[in-house]
Design an enzyme around this catalytic site. Structure first.
Site, PDB file in Angstrom:
ATOM      1  N   ASN A   1      43.486  41.957  40.551  1.00 19.76           N
ATOM      2  CA  ASN A   1      42.069  41.980  40.902  1.00 19.76           C
ATOM      3  C   ASN A   1      41.191  42.109  39.668  1.00 19.76           C
ATOM      4  O   ASN A   1      41.541  42.815  38.715  1.00 19.76           O
ATOM      5  CB  ASN A   1      41.782  43.131  41.874  1.00 19.76           C
ATOM      6  CG  ASN A   1      42.491  42.919  43.202  1.00 19.76           C
ATOM      7  OD1 ASN A   1      42.914  41.800  43.531  1.00 19.76           O
ATOM      8  ND2 ASN A   1      42.685  43.987  43.954  1.00 19.76           N
TER       9      ASN A   1
ATOM     10  N   HIS B   1      44.685  39.676  35.456  1.00 22.70           N
ATOM     11  CA  HIS B   1      43.850  38.470  35.540  1.00 22.70           C
ATOM     12  C   HIS B   1      42.452  38.714  35.012  1.00 22.70           C
ATOM     13  O   HIS B   1      41.512  37.987  35.346  1.00 22.70           O
ATOM     14  CB  HIS B   1      43.810  37.957  36.991  1.00 22.70           C
ATOM     15  CG  HIS B   1      45.134  37.387  37.423  1.00 22.70           C
ATOM     16  ND1 HIS B   1      45.423  37.094  38.738  1.00 22.70           N
ATOM     17  CD2 HIS B   1      46.248  37.083  36.728  1.00 22.70           C
ATOM     18  CE1 HIS B   1      46.651  36.600  38.814  1.00 22.70           C
ATOM     19  NE2 HIS B   1      47.186  36.593  37.607  1.00 22.70           N
TER      20      HIS B   1
ATOM     21  N   ALA C   1      45.598  48.056  53.953  1.00 23.99           N
ATOM     22  CA  ALA C   1      45.805  49.058  52.901  1.00 23.99           C
ATOM     23  C   ALA C   1      44.979  50.317  53.165  1.00 23.99           C
ATOM     24  O   ALA C   1      45.473  51.438  52.995  1.00 23.99           O
ATOM     25  CB  ALA C   1      45.447  48.453  51.544  1.00 23.99           C
TER      26      ALA C   1
END
Ligand code: APR
Length: 256
Positions: A106, A125, A239
């Protein structure tokens, strides 16, 4: 005699794995931030980014070369979304495990906003909170204001264009961060895989790497996916719903 549902049984099994694990790390994707209101990339819903936009047009060097203004406008639109969201119960549950390393795909900083120490978050990333020079030989980087992100502009150091400091398709992962993540995954007792389709490499390869070195794998994802096959336990819950219950009472670490 209380009937134990299969979900309860799987949660208990996952907690038993954690109770016998000394070295635990988390590997997360867009699903971790979904409960904060951020769209994922590949969910089977109309809001998923790659069902609405062309990833090569908007998240590749080719797309940036073809139409840099369109790419900057799209990231600044995403930045506006990021400016208005907050960590969810999953981020907070992970932040409660201060000694645990968070490897994430993320580009948001919701884990840090929830209280995870920045040095314990490995952004494979990159980060949407920064711009960097498109010239990989130039080191210029700038923090950007998510509420008022700058437009297309030249690098003050070398004159090339500035672009979001995220990793685009076909680009290399940040070398040092990638090496740290790989090394960590060769020495784990358990890897928590949270909210990722596990379809984008090389990041997704961390799951197999961890398993090859003896790690157990707990997957948190309401949908079956590529990671399910590698899971010792798959918790098919969101989650935000399940991480507080999964991690309650533990003080997990990733270190030797
Ligand atoms: N809780 C947990 N998991 C969820 C939730 C939720 N509330 N909502 C969705 N998911 C799951 C989906 O079922 C899916 O498996 O999260 C996963 C999201 O997958 P993707 O959208 O593919 O996102 P991600 O795996 O992070 O993508 C990897 O692809 O486009 C690139 O650079 C981008 O980092 C990204 C990479």
């Amino acid at each position: 005699m209380r009937f134990e549902s299969s979900r309860d049984r799987r949660l208990r099994a996952a907690r038993e794995i954690l109770s016998s694990s000394r070295r635990v790390a988390a590997f997360s994707g867009a699903g971790l931030s979904a409960d904060s209101g951020l769209a994922t990339f590949r969910d089977p819903d109309p809001d998923a980014l790659w069902s609405r936009f062309d990833p090569i047009e908007l998240a590749s060097a080719e797309g940036f070369a073809a139409n840099p203004q369109r790419v900057i406008d799209w990231y600044n639109w995403r930045r506006g979304n990021y400016a208005s969201v907050h960590p969810n119960a999953a981020h907070r549950a992970l932040a409660g495990q201060q000694r645990m390393i968070q490897i994430t795909q993320n580009v948001d900083h919701l884990l840090e906003q929830a209280g995870v120490a920045p040095q314990r978050v490995y952004h494979l990333h990159g980060s949407i909170l920064q711009d960097r020079c498109h010239n990989s030989a130039c080191v210029h980087r700038e923090q950007v204001d998510l509420e008022k992100p700058p437009g297309l502009r030249a690098c003050p150091r070398c004159g090339d264009r500035l672009r979001p400091a995220v990793v685009w398709f076909g680009e290399n992962l940040p070398q040092e961060t990638w090496a740290l993540a790989r090394r960590l995954c060769t020495a784990l007792d358990c890897l928590l895989v949270i909210g990722t389709s596990a379809t984008v490499y090389p990041a997704a390869g961390l799951i197999a790497l961890a398993r090859q070195h003896g790690s157990r794998v707990i997957v948190v994802d309401p949908n079956p996916g590529a990671a399910s096959g590698a899971a010792d336990v798959h918790l098919d819950r969101s989650a935000a719903d399940i991480l507080p219950a999964l991690l309650d009472g533990f003080d997990l670490g990733s270190g030797p």
